[in-house]
Design an enzyme around this catalytic site. Structure first.
Site, mmCIF file in Angstrom:
data_model
loop_
_atom_site.group_PDB
_atom_site.id
_atom_site.type_symbol
_atom_site.label_atom_id
_atom_site.label_comp_id
_atom_site.label_asym_id
_atom_site.label_seq_id
_atom_site.Cartn_x
_atom_site.Cartn_y
_atom_site.Cartn_z
ATOM 1 N N LYS A 163 32.067 65.196 15.102
ATOM 2 C CA LYS A 163 31.791 63.759 15.257
ATOM 3 C C LYS A 163 33.078 63.011 14.961
ATOM 4 C CE LYS A 163 28.401 60.920 16.215
ATOM 5 N NZ LYS A 163 27.246 61.099 17.115
ATOM 6 N N ASP A 218 28.727 57.249 21.337
ATOM 7 C CA ASP A 218 27.714 57.015 20.290
ATOM 8 C C ASP A 218 27.679 55.485 20.145
ATOM 9 O OD1 ASP A 218 26.005 58.444 18.108
ATOM 10 O OD2 ASP A 218 27.088 56.945 16.949
#
Ligand code: NDP
Length: 452
Positions: free
Chosen positions: A113, A153
């Site tokens: 991430k 995201d």
């Protein structure tokens, strides 16, 4: 493993640990226990400064990150988040969840991430492009199609992926599938924008079927958020005959006044507003006859009757009080579109109510299982890129459906296999997801000698 200043990561770690320990996993597979402290430290964390120029010609600086958490199952894979709240604790929690989520898709993808504490709101397209280029100037040294493949995201949609991809191509002189969520004419996959929301609804369809609760038709569905995940979850639920009675953003929530919920046209207006980085409230002239607006609120306590709740905004958006309110409203299923949408206290309430024999039973599906459709179609985008082909909408949608069904069955059967309680009417999907994801990653790490 957990640093004192990492509350979100600690929450994700504790949730996994508690569910693994509260099962027969380590009795049946004691050799896997040693993996836990190893899998909980990222293989690599990259932190860097991002210096960019605003429209006034002033230099601005932000913090950029990429957490390359685990590559035992494939290249690191997970989104980039651009939001002022981004810090290492949040990215470590998201990266940690991503490892096990990616394992649940059945595809060959590891977990990671990244992102930056950059706020895209109020920025011009030029400022966003210059930020993306500056961000990729450093990130491009650490990623490629076989090493690490980021996606979007919060705050990173199709436009940002375009700017990031172009910057990578120019810096590295290489056109490759290094990001997913790309434009359809330059390597993107059909159904990628829809995938997380659609996948969430496909997962819930299986929950409804197993719990003998029928289908989406006629159900009252509460959704939070109004971004990518919320929009497509709402659209698919409406297509299947449900009434979507709420949507929200960081400033407030809209809740239907009467029996009619959001229409596909109203969701399309919301999509335009969000693309222009405006608040939902900017639609009030069009919405106020049909919806009540609650400034600063989340929808959960505002609705009297709910069948299905789909939190799809951000982490910890369902508190213990919200959980109680959902149960009081008759909610039978809660499935997270967001990552770690519920607090630990809320999960405890849901898990307790799951086994209730009264009318107050509710079945909870964690984000790492229910929202894995997005990363699954990202994995399919990688597969299409490496073969230099494109699959049709029907092909991708069908594969997404199969992945969500397999994911549900894997969570369910793993929960039944490793539960210390026999014959539960509704097996714990949070246990099933954590155990199934953990076993797959842990065994790959053992096979590959990640311990030496
Ligand atoms: P978007 O940026 O498209 O939308 C985010 C939505 O959540 C917006 O409505 C935003 O409001 C709201 N929101 C953000 N922060 C807060 C906050 N602190 N409080 C209340 N509302 C907030 O993001 P996505 O739809 O892509 O992501 C939503 C969730 O789904 C995240 O948890 C993400 O990690 C998760 N997810 C996303 C995937 C994807 O494919 N996109 C895949 C799997 C999970 P506002 O517009 O006012 O900022």
């Amino acid at each position: 493993m957990v640093q004192p200043t990492e509350p979100e990561f600690e929450q994700a770690y504790s949730e996994l640990l508690l569910t693994l320990e509260d099962s027969t996993l380590f009795d049946k597979k004691p050799h896997l226990k040693a993996v836990l402290p190893v899998v909980s430290i990222p293989e690599r964390t990259i932190m860097f400064r991002v210096v960019w120029q605003d429209d006034k010609g002033q230099m601005q600086v932000n913090r950029g990150y990429r957490v390359q958490f685990n590559s035992a199952l494939g290249p690191y894979k997970g989104g980039l988040r651009f939001h002022p709240s981004v810090n290492l604790s949040i990215l470590k929690f998201l990266g940690y969840e991503q490892i096990f989520k990616n394992a649940l898709t059945g595809l060959s993808i590891g977990g990671g991430k990244g992102g930056a504490d950059f706020d895209p709101k109020g920025k011009s397209d030029g400022e966003i492009r210059r930020f993306c280029e500056a961000f990729m100037r450093e990130l491009s040294r650490h990623i490629d199609q076989d090493t690490d493949v980021p996606a979007g995201d919060i705050g990173v949609g199709g436009r940002e992926i375009g700017f990031l991809f172009g910057a990578f191509r120019r810096y590295r002189n290489s056109f490759q599938g290094v990001l997913t969520g790309k434009g359809l004419t330059w390597g993107g996959s059909l159904i990628r924008p829809e995938a997380t929301g659609y996948g969430l609804v496909y997962y819930v369809e299986k929950m409804l079927e197993y719990a003998s609760l029928g289908t989406f038709a006629g159900k009252i569905v509460a959704v939070s958020g109004s971004g990518n995940v919320a929009q497509y979850a709402a659209l698919k639920a409406i297509e299947l005959g449900a009434t979507v009675v709420s949507l929200s953003d960081s400033k407030g929530a809209y809740v239907a006044k009467g029996a009619a919920g959001f229409s596909a046209e109203e969701i399309s207006l919301i999509a335009d507003v969000k693309l222009n980085r405006l608040d939902l409230y900017s639609l009030d002239d069009k919405f106020k006859a049909k919806f009540d607006y609650y400034a600063g609120a989340r929808p959960w306590t505002l609705i009297k009757k709910i069948d299905i709740a789909l939190p799809s905004a951000t982490q910890n958006e369902v508190s213990a009080a919200d959980a109680e309110a959902l149960i009081r409203a008759g909610c039978k299923i809660i499935a997270e579109g967001s990552n770690m949408g519920s607090t630990m206290e809320a999960i405890e309430i849901f898990e307790k109510a799951r086994t209730s024999t009264s009318d107050s039973s509710i079945w909870y599906a964690p984000g790492k299982a229910a929202n894995c459709g997005g990363v699954a179609v990202s994995g399919l985008e990688m597969a299409q890129n490496s073969q230099r082909i494109s699959w049709s909408t029907q092909e991708v949608d069908q594969k997404l459906k199969e992945i969500m069904i397999n994911c549900f069955e894997n969570c369910l059967n793993t929960s039944i296999t490793y539960s210390s309680i026999k014959d539960e009417k509704l097996p714990s999907l949070v246990k099933g997801a954590n155990i199934a994801g953990f076993i797959k990653v842990a065994e790959a790490m053992l096979d590959q000698g990640d311990f030496y």
